[in-house]
Enzyme design. Sequence first.
Site, PDB file in Angstrom:
ATOM      1  N   HIS A  54       0.817  -1.214   0.000  1.00  0.00           N
ATOM      2  CA  HIS A  54       0.000   0.000   0.000  1.00  0.00           C
ATOM      3  C   HIS A  54       0.844   1.254   0.000  1.00  0.00           C
ATOM      4  CE1 HIS A  54       0.031   2.106   3.923  1.00  0.00           C
ATOM      5  NE2 HIS A  54       0.430   0.955   4.397  1.00  0.00           N
ATOM      6  N   CYS A  55       0.204   2.340  -0.443  1.00  0.00           N
ATOM      7  CA  CYS A  55       0.790   3.681  -0.398  1.00  0.00           C
ATOM      8  C   CYS A  55      -0.333   4.623   0.027  1.00  0.00           C
ATOM      9  CB  CYS A  55       1.410   4.050  -1.752  1.00  0.00           C
ATOM     10  SG  CYS A  55       0.227   4.065  -3.113  1.00  0.00           S
ATOM     11  N   LYS A  56      -0.335   5.851  -0.468  1.00  0.00           N
ATOM     12  CA  LYS A  56      -1.391   6.784  -0.071  1.00  0.00           C
ATOM     13  C   LYS A  56      -2.691   6.504  -0.820  1.00  0.00           C
ATOM     14  CE  LYS A  56      -2.575  11.654   0.397  1.00  0.00           C
ATOM     15  NZ  LYS A  56      -2.209  13.045   0.118  1.00  0.00           N
ATOM     16  N   ILE A  89      -3.876   4.011   1.895  1.00  0.00           N
ATOM     17  CA  ILE A  89      -4.196   4.308   3.298  1.00  0.00           C
ATOM     18  C   ILE A  89      -5.347   5.305   3.389  1.00  0.00           C
ATOM     19  CG2 ILE A  89      -2.535   6.191   3.640  1.00  0.00           C
ATOM     20  CD1 ILE A  89      -1.921   4.701   6.422  1.00  0.00           C
TER      21      ILE A  89
END
Length: 113
Positions: free
Chosen positions: A69-71, A99
């Site tokens: 995951h990232c933003k 996220i």
Amino acid sequence: MNGATQPMPEITATELKQRLDNGDDIQIVDVREANEVAIAKLPNSIHIPLAQVLNRMSEIDPARETVVHCKMGGRSARAIDALKRSGFTGNLLNLAGGITAWSNDVDPSVPKY
């Protein structure tokens, strides 16, 4: 289909939460930068910034299902693509919406930035 790739396998934040609550053995890799992780992070995640993901591939257990995951989901998709191209054999899932989706759909206490 000239050079078309397989669609990126994804998991939603809600699905991930249900699987974690069920006790599924899932490792979470966070490919954001350190300053972003300082603001908000998922519990029990491994922080490997996108620029380091190939050099630190050995820290990701290919025997365990892995959610990256990232933003918002863009950098994690690039990380998964790079890992696959480098021969990583484990099952990699992209957290759809990153996220931000986790904060919106699962845990509003996780700060948005």
